[in-house]
Design an enzyme around this catalytic site. Structure first.
Site, PDB file in Angstrom:
ATOM      1  N   GLY A  18      44.017  32.155  43.008  1.00  0.00           N
ATOM      2  CA  GLY A  18      45.382  32.226  43.034  1.00  0.00           C
ATOM      3  C   GLY A  18      46.092  30.789  42.574  1.00  0.00           C
ATOM      4  O   GLY A  18      45.271  29.694  43.009  1.00  0.00           O
ATOM      5  N   CYS A 124      48.442  42.140  42.004  1.00  0.00           N
ATOM      6  CA  CYS A 124      47.575  41.117  42.552  1.00  0.00           C
ATOM      7  C   CYS A 124      47.719  40.459  43.780  1.00  0.00           C
ATOM      8  O   CYS A 124      48.360  41.086  44.861  1.00  0.00           O
ATOM      9  CB  CYS A 124      47.265  40.035  41.308  1.00  0.00           C
ATOM     10  SG  CYS A 124      46.168  38.818  41.299  1.00  0.00           S
ATOM     11  N   ASP A 193      50.554  32.437  36.679  1.00  0.00           N
ATOM     12  CA  ASP A 193      49.435  31.292  36.308  1.00  0.00           C
ATOM     13  C   ASP A 193      49.959  30.244  35.256  1.00  0.00           C
ATOM     14  O   ASP A 193      49.513  29.105  35.458  1.00  0.00           O
ATOM     15  CB  ASP A 193      48.226  32.076  35.855  1.00  0.00           C
ATOM     16  CG  ASP A 193      47.600  32.587  36.948  1.00  0.00           C
ATOM     17  OD1 ASP A 193      47.759  33.730  37.357  1.00  0.00           O
ATOM     18  OD2 ASP A 193      46.562  31.893  37.497  1.00  0.00           O
ATOM     19  N   LYS A 204      48.194  37.838  36.183  1.00  0.00           N
ATOM     20  CA  LYS A 204      46.922  38.637  36.424  1.00  0.00           C
ATOM     21  C   LYS A 204      47.108  39.876  35.261  1.00  0.00           C
ATOM     22  O   LYS A 204      48.266  40.360  35.131  1.00  0.00           O
ATOM     23  CB  LYS A 204      46.930  39.241  37.823  1.00  0.00           C
ATOM     24  CG  LYS A 204      45.743  40.176  38.218  1.00  0.00           C
ATOM     25  CD  LYS A 204      44.300  39.554  37.885  1.00  0.00           C
ATOM     26  CE  LYS A 204      43.936  38.340  38.215  1.00  0.00           C
ATOM     27  NZ  LYS A 204      42.803  37.769  37.865  1.00  0.00           N
TER      28      LYS A 204
HETATM   29  C1  RUB Z   1      45.645  35.478  40.869  1.00  0.00           C
HETATM   30  C2  RUB Z   1      47.036  35.590  39.925  1.00  0.00           C
HETATM   31  C3  RUB Z   1      48.181  35.207  40.697  1.00  0.00           C
HETATM   32  C4  RUB Z   1      48.736  33.770  40.144  1.00  0.00           C
HETATM   33  C5  RUB Z   1      49.823  33.300  41.227  1.00  0.00           C
HETATM   34  O1  RUB Z   1      44.721  35.498  39.746  1.00  0.00           O
HETATM   35  O2  RUB Z   1      46.959  36.116  38.702  1.00  0.00           O
HETATM   36  O3  RUB Z   1      49.433  36.274  40.429  1.00  0.00           O
HETATM   37  O4  RUB Z   1      47.704  32.997  40.187  1.00  0.00           O
HETATM   38  O5  RUB Z   1      49.091  33.175  42.454  1.00  0.00           O
HETATM   39  P1  RUB Z   1      43.124  35.328  40.382  1.00  0.00           P
HETATM   40  P2  RUB Z   1      49.974  32.154  43.472  1.00  0.00           P
HETATM   41  O6  RUB Z   1      43.104  36.210  41.783  1.00  0.00           O
HETATM   42  O7  RUB Z   1      42.502  35.453  39.362  1.00  0.00           O
HETATM   43  O8  RUB Z   1      43.130  33.562  40.851  1.00  0.00           O
HETATM   44  O9  RUB Z   1      51.338  32.662  43.502  1.00  0.00           O
HETATM   45  O10 RUB Z   1      49.124  32.305  45.008  1.00  0.00           O
HETATM   46  O11 RUB Z   1      49.810  30.786  43.100  1.00  0.00           O
END
Ligand code: RUB
Length: 308
Positions: A18, A124, A193, A204
């Site tokens: 994340g 995700c 991201d 994602k």
């Molecule tokens: C996680 C993903 C999340 C963003 C935002 O991908 O795409 O939607 O990272 O997350 P992965 P957050 O599991 O490949 O890391 O809001 O927690 O920053």
């Protein structure tokens, strides 16, 4: 160094995942590294910090929160080693505190866009998106969630557990059911991201399909992104590097070995153009995607010429 390498490995293998969590973990790792760094001169100190920063940044290529966090942590203007060390420690603590508060703020700002009775689709596992959903629920709104499985890593299972533990009625669907289920949805809420200079959203893999289906059904799509997920790099025309992960996440290697004419692709993220995004919720307020430039310029808190 051992501790920093351990954090880097956890990010690489997605034990820490994340975009927000990656950023906070990297900032903390660099702070602890700087704290313990045993060298004699400022030059040696700077070289070691630069190397450590590189190790962290190279773990996963897509989420800009990672290089942003590392840069905001590592930069200093000190002329002695002790001051530089103190500055980096303070930078990290400020960044982590800011990131924590941002989640709460985005929750409150985003929850205003959720109405009583809404059905929300999410994809995700995003702490930012979940902050909005949980805050709306905590404010007494009678909401429910449709959560995608999010193949191949199935982060949707983390999301449904979190929503379940919060008492929020939730339906799990496979990714291919998104368009079929869109008729039941009021608002799509996803994390980020990267937000690019032109307001495109990198998130994602599959997010752009949700966006397309939402657009077709005239449903709103809200992206929730801390300002440190906005990318100053795209201002200079840099392309976003979309992470390609191991094919083993998609198919058993033994099965694949018996299929000589088949190749497997496993991109981890995709790009949703700004025209499919109704609003971006940040800790600094709710912006249309067209305002991404302003967010980068005024809220990211660094001199953009640093990027050259
Ligand atoms: C996680 C993903 C999340 C963003 C935002 O991908 O795409 O939607 O990272 O997350 P992965 P957050 O599991 O490949 O890391 O809001 O927690 O920053």
């Amino acid at each position: 160094m051992e501790q920093l390498l351990d954090t880097a490995e956890k990010i690489r293998t997605m034990q820490i995942r994340g975009a927000g969590r990656i950023a906070m973990a990297a900032s903390a790792a660099l702070r602890d590294y700087a704290e313990d760094l045993n060298v004699h001169t400022l030059e040696e100190f700077n070289v070691s910090i630069k190397k450590a920063a590189r190790i962290l940044v190279d773990t996963r290529p897509t989420a800009v929160s990672l290089p942003n966090a590392v840069m905001l942590t590592a930069r200093h203007s000190s002329i002695t080693m002790d001051e530089a060390r103190a500055e980096i420690i303070a930078n990290a603590n400020t960044f982590i505190e800011h990131a924590d508060q941002a989640l709460d703020k985005m929750g409150r700002i985003g929850a205003r866009r959720i109405r009583d009775g809404d059905v929300i689709m999410t994809h995700c596992n995003s702490h930012a998106a979940l902050s909005v959903i949980k805050t709306a629920y905590d404010e007494g709104k009678d909401i429910s969630v449709i959560a995608t499985e999010s193949r191949p890593r199935r982060q949707g299972l983390i999301t449904i557990r979190e929503l379940n533990d919060h008492g929020i009625p939730t339906t799990l669907i496979v990714d291919s059911a998104v368009r079929y289920c869109m008729k039941d949805v009021d608002t799509v809420v996803v994390g980020a991201d990267v937000v690019t200079i032109n307001g495109a959203l990198v998130n994602k893999i599959g997010t752009s399909q949700l966006a397309l289906a939402a657009h077709e059904a005239r449903k709103n799509l809200i992206a929730v992104a801390e300002t440190y997920k906005f990318s100053p790099r795209t201002l200079y025309g840099d392309l976003i590097d979309i992470e390609e992960r191991s094919t083993e996440e998609v198919i058993d290697p033994e099965i694949l070995a018996g299929l000589p004419h088949v190749r497997v692709k496993n991109p981890a993220f995709d790009i949703t153009p700004a025209e499919y995004i109704d609003l971006i919720i940040t800790e600094a307020g709710a912006f249309p995607p067209e305002m991404a430039y302003i967010v980068i310029k005024e809220h990211l808190g660094w001199d953009l010429t640093d990027m050259e």
